[in-house]
Design an enzyme around this catalytic site. Structure first.
Site, PDB file in Angstrom:
ATOM      1  N   SER A 179       0.859  -1.178   0.000  1.00  0.00           N
ATOM      2  CA  SER A 179       0.000   0.000   0.000  1.00  0.00           C
ATOM      3  C   SER A 179       0.892   1.225   0.000  1.00  0.00           C
ATOM      4  O   SER A 179       2.088   1.130   0.251  1.00  0.00           O
ATOM      5  CB  SER A 179      -0.901   0.028   1.237  1.00  0.00           C
ATOM      6  OG  SER A 179      -1.680   1.207   1.277  1.00  0.00           O
ATOM      7  N   CYS A 635       3.483 -14.224 -11.308  1.00  0.00           N
ATOM      8  CA  CYS A 635       2.299 -13.558 -10.756  1.00  0.00           C
ATOM      9  C   CYS A 635       2.595 -12.834  -9.443  1.00  0.00           C
ATOM     10  O   CYS A 635       3.201 -13.384  -8.518  1.00  0.00           O
ATOM     11  CB  CYS A 635       1.186 -14.580 -10.544  1.00  0.00           C
ATOM     12  SG  CYS A 635      -0.359 -13.871  -9.973  1.00  0.00           S
ATOM     13  N   CYS A 638      -1.837  -9.575  -8.003  1.00  0.00           N
ATOM     14  CA  CYS A 638      -2.462  -8.245  -8.006  1.00  0.00           C
ATOM     15  C   CYS A 638      -3.944  -8.319  -8.344  1.00  0.00           C
ATOM     16  O   CYS A 638      -4.694  -7.423  -8.010  1.00  0.00           O
ATOM     17  CB  CYS A 638      -1.730  -7.311  -8.967  1.00  0.00           C
ATOM     18  SG  CYS A 638      -2.082  -7.586 -10.713  1.00  0.00           S
ATOM     19  N   CYS A 641      -5.883  -9.235 -13.780  1.00  0.00           N
ATOM     20  CA  CYS A 641      -6.412 -10.077 -14.854  1.00  0.00           C
ATOM     21  C   CYS A 641      -7.814 -10.562 -14.533  1.00  0.00           C
ATOM     22  O   CYS A 641      -8.679 -10.646 -15.413  1.00  0.00           O
ATOM     23  CB  CYS A 641      -5.481 -11.260 -15.109  1.00  0.00           C
ATOM     24  SG  CYS A 641      -5.165 -12.287 -13.656  1.00  0.00           S
TER      25      CYS A 641
END
Length: 666
Positions: A179, A635, A638, A641
């Site tokens: 973050s 990957c 996130c 996709c």
């Protein structure tokens, strides 16, 4: 390196002892009821580094003083095959810390050790163990840990003993947490009011707050709509590590490295817990030598705190029609891409906060950047791009690389080095998109439900508060015979509801473009103050907002210079992301024909651009035909996709536990 952690539940004051393999093996662990002899040769050979999968308890330990030799041993399966054992309220886990020394604060590096506690029941199903808790929490983020801590606080206040377990798919607590982050401590003040007097990672107060509008070559200062006085610039991954330690002090059991892959239901369709995925399955579905079956973690109440677009949370939302029940609109999302740099001391201004709008994004694409000065000469820099953008040729990763070249940004980075890279989606639907968060047997908390305050660009404090409210509802349900619907009532009567209601029209205002959005936002902020009579609606869902390729021209991005801008492989290395190559793909296509028949000819293969980790590539086959290749090992979890695919053909599922990024300062 092997570490063993032993905890006694003989009293309410828990105590831990930690041994290294060199001092523990071939020794006796004794107490009034249990004596165990563990042979290092039967479990672990330090010279060869080999492990054995001990399935016969009598080969593992000799139990004395009333422990029945025939009692079934519990199994919480680990990748390396060690099995714990318990007797008379004691349980010891043997865990290989194979990733020990990875960048981090030192808390829970590699595979964690813990204690399962007393009063556990175990199912007799073959190959799959079941462990019973009062409360099972999925996700060791701000919401999940806040819920766990608040539950144990209530237990102490009321002299009640409830067992609480938190399962986390990251290799360690904080490994998947990313973050900005300018932290508002409002919820933490309520949860742990003495935090300022402890060694917490919250030490850099905001010192200045700037807001710029960027053109290609200039930066224009605007009135700052943020009020960050009293807030702090932090690393959220470091904060949750600290919270994890506080949770363990209260007796909460945290299991990193275990991916919750399914919801468990009873015969009445009530949620009764979660199941973790099997470990040691090869790509072809066969069992490898290190195969370990998943485990069922059953709870009287299950709380889902998976973060944005949680895979189990999405299943529950659909199964129980919670979005419709809460009269909520669809959720809308953004993709945040971030780096942490170490810069020259002369340029470092601890607590300096900068937000920008405008370049490099076009006026129809909502988003902006941030630059926060942390401690130790570190800065967080990133770009957030709303995923309802229209142009399929837009590449958020490359837009971020362009942003760092801006004349007002580049000088800050000169002479610096990148420490870490990462990406994650975030909820932007706000008030309009909050679903009914209660389902039979549990509740959804934190960003899985979507409590981000978009104009504040903050969601940690609201996520924490939602976890605390859910914990209170859970406690009263289990102890007082109440029900979980009180969580919904508490939410609507809390400052979360008031805060998000006032901010409800900022994000949808930008559906009309950048300039109208700024005008409406100014009206809301300075005049109406969130009390206007209208509630604006969101536009199309993000995946439907993507235009076909013929409506746009390809975007030409400059090549990376290796100083300020970087190629994806270089950035991925800085994310510490890692997956076992030989495992079933966790990124699955509902219809394997759609990429070549629809996505490529109609949308120019947008998955090769919206993914910030180059997971999706179109590569020519032996006939020269472009075929989609999925690099699942890249990957970053996130979820872009899962959100942005035009035909919703990509299904994100959890990989083996412990895979994915390894963030330490994000």
């Amino acid at each position: 390196m092997l570490r063993i952690l032993i905890k006694s539940n003989s009293s309410r004051n828990t105590s831990f002892k930690s041994f290294s393999s060199s001092t523990f093996f071939n020794t006796h662990l004794r107490n009034s009821t249990t004596s165990a002899l563990i042979s290092s040769t039967s479990l672990f050979n330090p010279s060869s580094g080999s492990h054995s999968n001990v399935s016969n308890p009598t080969n593992l330990a000799k139990i004395q003083n009333g422990y029945h030799q025939g009692c079934k041993f519990s199994v919480l399966n680990f990748q390396i095959g060690f099995r714990p054992f318990f007797s008379s309220g004691y349980l010891i886990k043997l865990v290989s810390v194979r990733n020990y020394g990875r960048n981090g604060s030192g808390f829970m590096r590699g595979r964690r050790t813990s204690f399962l506690g007393e009063s556990r029941s175990f199912c007799s199903e073959p190959n799959r163990e079941s462990i019973q808790y009062d409360v099972v929490i999925v996700g060791a983020g701000p919401a999940g840990l806040s819920a766990a801590i608040r539950l144990k606080q209530l237990c102490q206040e009321k002299d009640v003993d409830l067992s609480v377990c938190v399962v986390e798919k990251g290799a360690e607590v904080g490994a998947h947490i990313i973050s900005g982050n300018v932290f508002e401590p409002r919820a933490l003040d309520e949860l742990l009011p003495e935090w300022k007097h402890e060694e917490s990672p919250i030490i850099v107060p905001v010192s200045s707050d700037k807001f710029w509008f960027l053109s290609k070559d200039r930066a224009f200062s605007l009135p700052c709509p943020f009020n960050n006085k009293g807030n702090y610039v932090i690393s959220l991954s470091q904060l949750v590590r600290w919270m994890g330690a506080k949770a363990e002090e209260l007796g909460i059991e945290i299991y990193p490295g275990f991916a919750a892959s399914e919801i468990l239901y009873d015969s009445n369709d009530n949620v009764v817990g979660i199941g973790t995925n099997d470990m040691g399955i090869s790509k072809d579905g066969s069992k490898k030598e290190n195969f370990q079956p998943g485990v069922e973690l059953k709870g009287r109440i299950t709380l889902l705190s998976e973060g944005c677009r949680g895979s189990l949370s999405e299943k529950v939302l659909k199964k129980y029609n919670l979005r419709e029940k809460g009269r909520a609109q669809h959720q809308t999302y953004a993709l945040g891409i971030k780096e942490v740099w170490e810069i020259d001391e002369a340029k470092h201004k601890p607590g300096y906060v900068l937000h920008t709008l405008g370049w490099p994004l076009d006026q129809k694409t909502y988003g902006g950047s941030f630059l926060y000065h942390m401690k130790d000469r570190q800065i967080s820099i990133g770009l957030v791009v709303a995923l309802n953008y229209h142009n399929p040729f837009l590449n958020p990763y490359e837009e971020f690389q362009k942003f760092k070249q801006h004349p007002a940004i580049k000088p800050v980075l000169e002479g610096g080095t990148v420490l870490q890279y990462g990406a994650r989606t975030l909820n932007e639907g706000g008030f309009q998109s909050i679903p009914y968060p209660v389902f039979p047997g549990g509740a959804i908390i934190g960003c899985s439900a979507g409590f981000l305050n978009v104009p504040k660009i903050k969601g940690t404090h609201t996520a924490m508060k939602s976890g605390m409210l859910a914990a209170e509802a859970t406690f009263h349900t289990l102890h007082d015979g109440s029900n979980m619907e009180t969580y919904w009532d508490s939410l609507k009567n809390s400052w979360i509801w008031e805060e998000l209601y006032r901010a409800r029209n900022y994000r949808p205002a930008f559906e009309y473009g950048l300039i109208p959005g700024l005008a409406i936002s100014a009206l809301e902020h300075y005049i109406l103050k969130g009390k206007g009579p209208l509630t604006l609606k969101h536009g199309k869902p993000d995946h439907e907002a993507t235009d076909v390729a013929r409506k746009h021209h390809p975007v030409q991005y400059p090549k990376p210079d290796g100083i300020f801008s970087f190629d994806v492989p270089t950035s991925l290395h800085r994310s510490n992301t890692n997956h076992d190559h030989d495992q079933p793909p966790h990124l699955r296509l509902r219809d394997p024909k759609i990429p070549e028949l629809v996505n490529l000819p109609e949308y120019a293969g947008p998955e090769s651009r919206y993914c910030p980790a180059r997971v999706y590539e179109y590569i020519p086959d032996e006939k020269g035909q472009l075929k989609l290749h999925i690099n699942a090992q890249n990957c970053l979890h996130c979820k872009a996709c899962d959100i942005k695919d035009p035909k919703q053909n990509i299904m994100w599922t959890v990989p083996e536990g412990g895979g994915g990024p390894g963030y330490s300062v994000m």
